[in-house]
Scaffold this active site. Structure first.
Site, PDB file in Angstrom:
ATOM      1  N   LYS A  81       0.841  -1.209   0.000  1.00 37.42           N
ATOM      2  CA  LYS A  81       0.000   0.000   0.000  1.00 37.42           C
ATOM      3  C   LYS A  81       0.877   1.262   0.000  1.00 37.42           C
ATOM      4  CE  LYS A  81      -2.236  -1.385   3.687  1.00 37.42           C
ATOM      5  NZ  LYS A  81      -1.558  -2.682   3.805  1.00 37.42           N
ATOM      6  N   THR A  82       1.870   1.294   0.881  1.00 36.67           N
ATOM      7  CA  THR A  82       2.758   2.464   0.935  1.00 36.67           C
ATOM      8  C   THR A  82       3.512   2.597  -0.387  1.00 36.67           C
ATOM      9  OG1 THR A  82       3.036   2.002   3.273  1.00 36.67           O
ATOM     10  CG2 THR A  82       4.591   3.552   2.306  1.00 36.67           C
ATOM     11  N   THR A 175      -5.836  -1.376   6.831  1.00 34.48           N
ATOM     12  CA  THR A 175      -5.890  -2.832   6.942  1.00 34.48           C
ATOM     13  C   THR A 175      -7.291  -3.244   7.409  1.00 34.48           C
ATOM     14  OG1 THR A 175      -4.983  -2.554   9.155  1.00 34.48           O
ATOM     15  CG2 THR A 175      -3.442  -3.212   7.444  1.00 34.48           C
ATOM     16  N   ARG A 234       6.479  -8.165   1.976  1.00 33.18           N
ATOM     17  CA  ARG A 234       7.385  -7.762   3.066  1.00 33.18           C
ATOM     18  C   ARG A 234       8.062  -8.983   3.689  1.00 33.18           C
ATOM     19  NH1 ARG A 234       4.510  -4.264   6.231  1.00 33.18           N
ATOM     20  NH2 ARG A 234       5.522  -2.496   5.264  1.00 33.18           N
TER      21      ARG A 234
HETATM   22  P1  ADP Z   1       2.168  -1.927   3.212  1.00 34.13           P
HETATM   23  O1  ADP Z   1       2.189  -0.427   3.138  1.00 34.13           O
HETATM   24  O2  ADP Z   1       0.975  -2.537   2.537  1.00 34.13           O
HETATM   25  O3  ADP Z   1       2.332  -2.446   4.632  1.00 34.13           O
HETATM   26  P2  ADP Z   1       4.664  -1.733   1.770  1.00 34.13           P
HETATM   27  O4  ADP Z   1       4.253  -0.928   0.590  1.00 34.13           O
HETATM   28  O5  ADP Z   1       5.425  -1.017   2.839  1.00 34.13           O
HETATM   29  O6  ADP Z   1       3.423  -2.502   2.394  1.00 34.13           O
HETATM   30  O7  ADP Z   1       5.535  -2.967   1.196  1.00 34.13           O
HETATM   31  C1  ADP Z   1       6.433  -3.716   2.001  1.00 34.13           C
HETATM   32  C2  ADP Z   1       7.652  -4.102   1.200  1.00 34.13           C
HETATM   33  O8  ADP Z   1       7.291  -4.973   0.155  1.00 34.13           O
HETATM   34  C3  ADP Z   1       8.385  -2.934   0.549  1.00 34.13           C
HETATM   35  O9  ADP Z   1       9.776  -3.175   0.621  1.00 34.13           O
HETATM   36  C4  ADP Z   1       7.958  -2.970  -0.900  1.00 34.13           C
HETATM   37  O10 ADP Z   1       8.947  -2.513  -1.721  1.00 34.13           O
HETATM   38  C5  ADP Z   1       7.706  -4.434  -1.123  1.00 34.13           C
HETATM   39  N1  ADP Z   1       6.592  -4.622  -2.057  1.00 34.13           N
HETATM   40  C6  ADP Z   1       5.283  -4.653  -1.736  1.00 34.13           C
HETATM   41  N2  ADP Z   1       4.524  -4.886  -2.823  1.00 34.13           N
HETATM   42  C7  ADP Z   1       5.381  -4.996  -3.859  1.00 34.13           C
HETATM   43  C8  ADP Z   1       5.196  -5.250  -5.260  1.00 34.13           C
HETATM   44  N3  ADP Z   1       3.969  -5.466  -5.776  1.00 34.13           N
HETATM   45  N4  ADP Z   1       6.290  -5.289  -6.045  1.00 34.13           N
HETATM   46  C9  ADP Z   1       7.526  -5.115  -5.520  1.00 34.13           C
HETATM   47  N5  ADP Z   1       7.763  -4.887  -4.196  1.00 34.13           N
HETATM   48  C10 ADP Z   1       6.707  -4.825  -3.373  1.00 34.13           C
END
Ligand code: ADP
Length: 353
Positions: A81-82, A175, A234
């Site tokens: 998401k981030t 979430t 992650r």
């Molecule tokens: P969330 O905000 O949903 O908790 P993040 O965006 O922080 O998740 O993602 C966590 C990690 O996983 C980061 O290092 C991100 O680069 C990697 N990541 C997540 N989704 C992808 C994707 N679709 N392709 C490549 N890397 C991803």
């Protein structure tokens, strides 16, 4: 984005493995996540439908030459998401301001962020479902009317002055979409639901991350890792780093599937991505409660873990992978769970749910 609260574990040595499979960032991971974040939609692995929808949404905004509508990103932690929020800002070539629901304690905190936004800027609000109610109300007026009422003075003489805001885009991440009040949810022009990643997509993601980190994976290694990553980028990236540690310590230039297996066994993660706590839960249901049904509190007490940890860390994955079923009477182990533990399922196992 937030630091993870790792709950106290009573199984001592298990805490490390529990943390390994947590889908929240741990330790210095918010920083190390950064280096692996793709910057463009093209580099974002998987979620093809969502990507196509978002691409269209952004292209249309670019063609109309206006900031896009507000975007809501919903889904479990660690799914990107981030990353997507950063990509949107990057694709639009606009700055992004990052905050989170728990960081905003008063409506005034949000008012001051909103009033300092520039035209077109993206405001990313992580865990948006945790905004305090007054801030939530202020936000949806700002999202709809691009206006915020600023209070001037105190007490009976206080008055509110409407302040016009530039057009901006809120990207909310949650979430718990169900916890968002409907007036707020209705202000988003586009809602994207992120789902757990299939193994093949995680395999590609691991290969990409290995390239970025300069890790040499032999054929089959990325697949081994993907199968144990709980459908979560992650976790996949975290396990990859632990395997890299293994390779450094063992002076390996190339990491083979056997090395992956050995390294992850050390962290007590088995071939299905289950760790010791998952296995303790399944063992308790099968051996102590004859396959279930068993209530969450009894189950948690049996494995010596807080019920919230069992419910939020273990169960979603066990349910998704078909090891456990939640019924109105309690948790029941499936045939697959019995077999995974090397046991013969009870005759009536499928009648329990
Ligand atoms: P969330 O905000 O949903 O908790 P993040 O965006 O922080 O998740 O993602 C966590 C990690 O996983 C980061 O290092 C991100 O680069 C990697 N990541 C997540 N989704 C992808 C994707 N679709 N392709 C490549 N890397 C991803």
């Amino acid at each position: 984005m937030s630091e993870t609260q790792v709950s106290q574990s009573n199984i001592g040595a298990d805490e490390e493995s529990l943390r390994m499979i947590s889908s929240e960032p741990i330790g210095n991971e918010p920083v190390s996540d950064e280096e692996l974040r793709p910057r463009a939609l093209e580099g974002f692995i998987g979620q093809p439908l969502l990507k196509a929808q978002l691409q269209l949404f952004l292209d249309a905004a670019r063609k109309r030459d206006v900031p896009p509508d507000h975007i809501l990103l919903a889904g479990p932690p660690g799914l990107g998401k981030t990353t997507l929020a950063m990509i949107v800002a990057n694709e639009l070539q606009v700055p992004i301001r990052v905050t989170s629901g728990p960081a905003i304690q008063h409506a005034g905190d949000l008012a001051s962020i909103l009033s300092s936004l520039d035209e077109g800027e993206v405001l990313f609000i992580d865990e948006i479902h945790r905004l305090p109610r007054p801030a939530e109300e202020l936000l949806y007026i700002a999202m709809e009317d691009f206006r915020v009422d600023v209070m001037v003075g105190k007490g009976p003489g206080a008055s509110s002055i409407p302040l016009t805001l530039p057009r901006f885009t809120v990207i909310g991440a949650t979430t718990r979409e169900g916890m968002l009040p409907s007036p707020l949810r209705a202000r988003f022009g586009f809602t994207a639901h992120l789902d757990f990643y299939p193994h093949e997509e995680l395999e590609r993601l691991i290969e990409r991350s290995a390239g970025v980190l300069g890790i040499n994976l032999a054929e089959g290694s990325a697949k081994q890792l993907s199968l144990r990553s709980r459908g979560t980028p992650r976790i996949a990236n975290r396990l990859l780093r632990r395997v890299r540690d293994w390779a450094i310590v063992h002076d390996l230039d190339l990491i083979g599937p056997d090395d992956v297996q050995a390294a992850l066994e050390l962290y007590q993660i088995d071939s299905e991505g289950l760790d010791r706590l998952d296995l303790a839960v399944l063992n308790a249901i099968v051996k102590n409660f004859d396959g279930g049904p068993v209530g969450l509190n009894n189950l948690s007490a049996m494995v010596g873990e807080e019920s919230e940890t069992v419910e939020t860390v273990c169960e979603p994955y066990l349910v998704r992978e078909g090891f456990l079923v939640r019924t109105p009477k309690g948790r029941v182990a499936t045939e697959k769970a019995w077999q995974h533990l090397g046991l013969v399922p009870k005759d009536d196992v499928n009648k329990l749910f």
